[in-house]
Enzyme design. Sequence first.
Site, PDB file in Angstrom:
ATOM      1  N   GLY A 183      20.001  18.772   3.245  1.00  0.00           N
ATOM      2  CA  GLY A 183      21.428  18.849   3.019  1.00  0.00           C
ATOM      3  C   GLY A 183      22.048  18.081   3.555  1.00  0.00           C
ATOM      4  CE1 TYR A 220      24.028  32.542   7.466  1.00  0.00           C
ATOM      5  CE2 TYR A 220      23.091  31.115   5.853  1.00  0.00           C
ATOM      6  CZ  TYR A 220      23.481  30.677   6.877  1.00  0.00           C
ATOM      7  OH  TYR A 220      24.177  30.081   8.065  1.00  0.00           O
ATOM      8  CE  LYS A 222      20.042  29.788   8.329  1.00  0.00           C
ATOM      9  NZ  LYS A 222      19.398  28.742   8.426  1.00  0.00           N
TER      10      LYS A 222
HETATM   11  C1  VAH Z   1      28.953  30.723   6.825  1.00  0.00           C
HETATM   12  N1  VAH Z   1      29.528  28.927   8.027  1.00  0.00           N
HETATM   13  O1  VAH Z   1      29.337  31.632   7.114  1.00  0.00           O
HETATM   14  C2  VAH Z   1      28.633  30.135   7.967  1.00  0.00           C
HETATM   15  C3  VAH Z   1      27.490  30.627   8.860  1.00  0.00           C
HETATM   16  C4  VAH Z   1      28.351  32.189  10.923  1.00  0.00           C
HETATM   17  C5  VAH Z   1      28.426  31.917  10.023  1.00  0.00           C
HETATM   18  O2  VAH Z   1      27.002  30.986   9.094  1.00  0.00           O
HETATM   19  O3  VAH Z   1      28.194  31.830   6.166  1.00  0.00           O
END
Ligand code: VAH
Length: 316
Positions: A6, A139, A143
């Site tokens: 990436g 997301y 994570k």
């Molecule tokens: C997002 N910039 O906004 C990333 C990050 C904590 C924010 O994981 O998804």
Amino acid sequence: KILVTGALGQIGSELVMHMRGIYGADNVIASSRRKGDNPIVDAGPFELVDVTKSQEIVDAVKKHKVDTIINLAAILSATGESNPAAAWDINMNGLYNVLEVARENQCTVCTPSSIAVFGPSTPKDNTPQDTLMRPTTMYGVTKVSGELLCDYYFQKFNVDTRGMRFPGLISNVALPGGGTTDYAVHIYYEALKNKKYNCFLQKGTFMDMMYMPDALNAIVELMEADPSKLTHRNAFNVTAMSFDPEGIATAIKKYIPEFQMEYDVNPDIQKIADSWPNSLDDSEARKQWGWNPKYDLDGMTKDMLEKLSKKMNIQY
Ligand code: VAH
């Protein structure tokens, strides 16, 4: 040799140059699933690697005798909500492939995590290193799962995995791609171009943030940390500041007094931001590997405006 996946993204675009300055250009191999027109592609070793295709990772690792993988390939929070399947595939299957290749080739792995691992039931202020983590975005799910998978590979297969929970990252080289905290990057560009910014998050939305130079140091310092001092692995709370849209607008007005902030809240992104902490406790990172950020909101604002005004040739 270090492989960065990436590498053409917001972090990768700067991390590759930063690490090449420290370890030598030939020792840092940039990789991405497509070439793009990023100057990094021609500035040193580059490989086409799609982390969802394991053989492409193996080929790059063996060709360059890689011993360290910095796995930055990921779909961020806002984009992940509009394409959860892609977020799972790249963030989880991609990570699994990286960890398997690392296990078979004795590589160390750093996969950044995020404040997105926390959810509405997590304590919001001074969020502890070890606490409830029930994220409500795909997301965030990838994570927190990614943190558990990296710790599993460390415990079960002795793969040296390390990670940090990055807050919103602000930078002036490559734009972020689809993050909830991206307003804090766009606002600087808009302040110079139009002397105003229409913010998609409402006043009072506090989130942890960090200037990219501090994030780059965090990755190098954690990777160089003495493993015997690490009682955590994946992943460390790290932060440099916490502000809301009004806070960053006030910081900008100090340099551009006529700057105007407007609000046009995006309810979907607001919902994500509301599920995250207001401020993190990063004392464990400070204790275990000497984390110590250099930039606060004023220092970042001063540097961002200076760098962007040169880049866009706009005086202020
Ligand atoms: C997002 N910039 O906004 C990333 C990050 C904590 C924010 O994981 O998804």
